[in-house]
Design a protein around this motif. Structure first.
Motif, PDB file in Angstrom:
ATOM      1  N   ASP A  71      41.338  42.408  58.764  1.00 42.59           N
ATOM      2  CA  ASP A  71      41.320  41.004  58.362  1.00 42.59           C
ATOM      3  C   ASP A  71      41.969  40.903  56.988  1.00 42.59           C
ATOM      4  N   ASP A  72      42.026  39.693  56.446  1.00 42.68           N
ATOM      5  CA  ASP A  72      42.739  39.474  55.182  1.00 42.68           C
ATOM      6  C   ASP A  72      42.182  40.334  54.053  1.00 42.68           C
ATOM      7  N   ASP A 141      51.952  30.984  64.147  1.00 51.46           N
ATOM      8  CA  ASP A 141      50.495  31.118  64.268  1.00 51.46           C
ATOM      9  C   ASP A 141      50.008  30.341  65.493  1.00 51.46           C
ATOM     10  N   ASP A 172      46.034  23.957  55.578  1.00 50.70           N
ATOM     11  CA  ASP A 172      47.221  24.641  56.093  1.00 50.70           C
ATOM     12  C   ASP A 172      48.119  23.585  56.709  1.00 50.70           C
ATOM     13  N   LYS A 175      48.760  23.215  60.555  1.00 47.56           N
ATOM     14  CA  LYS A 175      47.742  22.739  61.482  1.00 47.56           C
ATOM     15  C   LYS A 175      47.942  21.263  61.811  1.00 47.56           C
ATOM     16  N   VAL A 182      42.581  29.452  63.045  1.00 41.09           N
ATOM     17  CA  VAL A 182      43.624  30.341  63.554  1.00 41.09           C
ATOM     18  C   VAL A 182      43.052  31.316  64.583  1.00 41.09           C
ATOM     19  N   TRP A 184      45.600  33.421  66.178  1.00 38.00           N
ATOM     20  CA  TRP A 184      46.585  34.507  66.063  1.00 38.00           C
ATOM     21  C   TRP A 184      47.458  34.236  64.846  1.00 38.00           C
ATOM     22  N   LYS A 185      47.647  35.264  64.013  1.00 34.38           N
ATOM     23  CA  LYS A 185      48.453  35.121  62.800  1.00 34.38           C
ATOM     24  C   LYS A 185      49.781  35.854  62.992  1.00 34.38           C
ATOM     25  N   LYS A 188      53.356  39.433  58.984  1.00 34.86           N
ATOM     26  CA  LYS A 188      53.927  39.331  57.643  1.00 34.86           C
ATOM     27  C   LYS A 188      54.295  40.734  57.174  1.00 34.86           C
ATOM     28  N   SER A 193      50.337  44.912  62.656  1.00 36.87           N
ATOM     29  CA  SER A 193      50.647  43.881  63.661  1.00 36.87           C
ATOM     30  C   SER A 193      50.648  44.489  65.055  1.00 36.87           C
ATOM     31  N   GLY A 201      52.023  40.067  65.506  1.00 34.54           N
ATOM     32  CA  GLY A 201      51.021  39.442  64.654  1.00 34.54           C
ATOM     33  C   GLY A 201      49.696  40.150  64.799  1.00 34.54           C
ATOM     34  N   GLY A 204      43.068  36.358  64.599  1.00 32.37           N
ATOM     35  CA  GLY A 204      42.208  35.762  63.591  1.00 32.37           C
ATOM     36  C   GLY A 204      40.827  36.383  63.690  1.00 32.37           C
TER      37      GLY A 204
END
Length: 465
Positions: A71-72, A141, A172, A175, A182, A184-185, A188, A193, A201, A204
């Motif tokens: 995750d982030d 996304d 965001d 959206k 989200v 699916w991201k 980046k 990924s 990707g 989420g």
């Protein structure tokens, strides 16, 4: 009959499992980018206590507790450390398992990791797209369209307009609505990924629990648990995802434990007021921490302080002292086999408490009443029942002397077990030689270090203050 407070209906409901004799339970576990703090410990211990009681009632329990390993926060921490994200998560998964073991937490039936079920998450996202409940944004996304799901907000008890104004809703521009979340991201640079129909990707956060709970427990199961902070948005979003795919309720009972607080603020890493389990265990026995958690009702706030933990340590010491002074019969080693649930008044009170939405404070009160009876009567039967009922809560299973002599984290000037035993022998020798001044000096030195000596016809024992 067992009754459980269901967060969704905001009421205590009689527990009736979907399959007689079997309970399927899913609990949201840890996001592994740092050491577990006491808030995480509470989740571990609370639902471990739930599992233990369900098993005591005779249920076969299938217990799933997931691990969020992408995750982030994980990615950000791994980049800061200049290490692969999976090396970071492997380290903290091991630490989490060590903490859970120290706290006497039984391993769940299954402990799936999010990265192992990406294909299942992709399949669920495709179903939501096909049902018109999700959309692919211009940046790649995939978002859930919450206004297409009529029941959104029922777990948190808020309308869409109330939720839209909430502080936790992120902004965001991709959206359609700020409430959309989200699924699916898009990939980046420098992030892990996976391939998907929408390009590379990663999933989420919310979709992982819907996918993994379904994989292990089916599209409908008995109990879903987690911390109160997950009620919104995480569990609200799980409902939208799972019910959006299957068209029916997927959880019969929602359970949420209360926050751990410090100075009336929720303990959390984001607030910087958290204490890791490892930090606390340098100063307190693991069983003291477990007892501290268990003697509060799981839905109530748990206020952390040294004073509260010291009180828990003293209270648990009283119970172990009873077990030392009134040795339980060997039969009590067979856990609940010695408990006459039907005819024993203490066992009936204990069962009544636990069947009332897992009322562990009242169950702990029964333990102290048993301890009083053991002291009053000198009857080891009460000590046997005390140990057996304590075992239902994951307590009082150490040899009493081992608990009372627990070697706390050695600080400067603190005596080790070997030093204490040596000083006791020196004192005994001094008394034999009628050198009572030397014997008193040794006792005083130990007392100043928090070591209490207890003389009896059988010899001298000791415990830590």
């Amino acid at each position: 009959m067992l009754k459980i407070y269901d967060t969704l209906t905001r009421s205590r409901r009689e527990f009736i499992p979907l399959t007689p004799g079997e309970v399927r339970m899913y609990v949201c576990g840890m996001t592994v980018y740092d050491y577990c703090h006491l808030g995480h410990a509470r989740v571990l211990v609370v639902f471990d206590s739930v599992v233990r009681w369900l098993q005591t009632l005779g249920y076969k329990v299938i217990y799933v507790r997931n691990i969020t390993d992408v995750d982030d926060k994980i990615i950000r921490r791994a980049l800061e450390n200049h290490e692969p994200f999976n090396a970071l998560t492997a380290r903290y998964i091991q630490a989490m398992e060590e903490d859970a073991m120290a706290l006497g937490v039984i391993s769940p039936s299954f402990e799936p990791r999010a990265t192992e079920y990406v294909d299942s998450m992709i399949a669920m996202i495709e179903s939501l797209l096909n049902r018109g409940l999700a959309y692919v944004a211009s940046n790649g996304d995939v978002f859930y369209d919450v206004r297409r799901f009529p029941g959104y907000g029922k777990l948190s008890g808020k309308s869409l307009d109330d939720l839209r104004a909430g502080e936790r809703v992120e902004i965001d521009t991709n959206k359609r609505d700020p409430l959309d979340f989200v699924l699916w991201k898009a990939a980046k640079p420098d992030e892990p990924s996976w391939d998907s129909p929408w390009g590379k990707g990663r999933p989420g956060w919310h979709i992982e629990c819907s996918a993994m709970s379904e994989h292990y427990l089916g599209d409908q199961f008995d109990i879903h648990g987690g911390g109160q902070d997950l009620q919104f948005p995480h569990h609200e979003n799980e409902i939208a995802q799972s019910e959006g795919v299957h068209g029916h309720s997927h959880v019969n009972y929602w359970m949420h434990n209360g926050f751990v607080r410090v100075d009336n603020e929720k303990m959390s890493k984001s607030l910087g007021n958290f204490f890791t389990v490892r930090e606390v265990l340098t100063r307190y026995q693991p069983e003291v921490v477990r007892f501290f958690i268990v003697r509060a009702h799981y839905r109530s706030p748990l206020n952390y302080s040294d004073a509260h933990l010291n009180d828990a340590r003293s209270a648990l010491e009283r119970l172990y002292t009873v077990l030392k002074n009134h040795a339980p019969s060997q039969d009590s080693e067979v856990a609940t086999a010695v408990i006459d649930w039907e005819n024993n008044v203490y066992a009936r009170r204990f069962m009544s408490a636990m069947n009332d939405d897992f009322n562990t404070p009242e169950a702990v009160a029964v333990l102290f009443d048993l301890a009083s009876e053991a002291n009053r009567t000198g009857d080891s039967h009460y000590a046997s029942l005390l140990k057996a009922l304590g075992g239902v809560l994951g307590l009082l299973q150490q040899p009493p002397q081992q608990y009372l002599q627990y070697p706390a984290h050695l600080q400067d000037g603190q005596y080790s077990v070997e030093e204490i035993e040596n000083m006791i022998q020196q004192r005994l020798q001094a008394r034999k030689e009628r050198n009572f001044a030397q014997a008193d000096t040794l006792r005083q030195q130990l007392a100043e270090a928090g070591i209490i000596l207890e003389d009896s016809p059988q010899g001298t024992t000791w415990r830590r203050e």
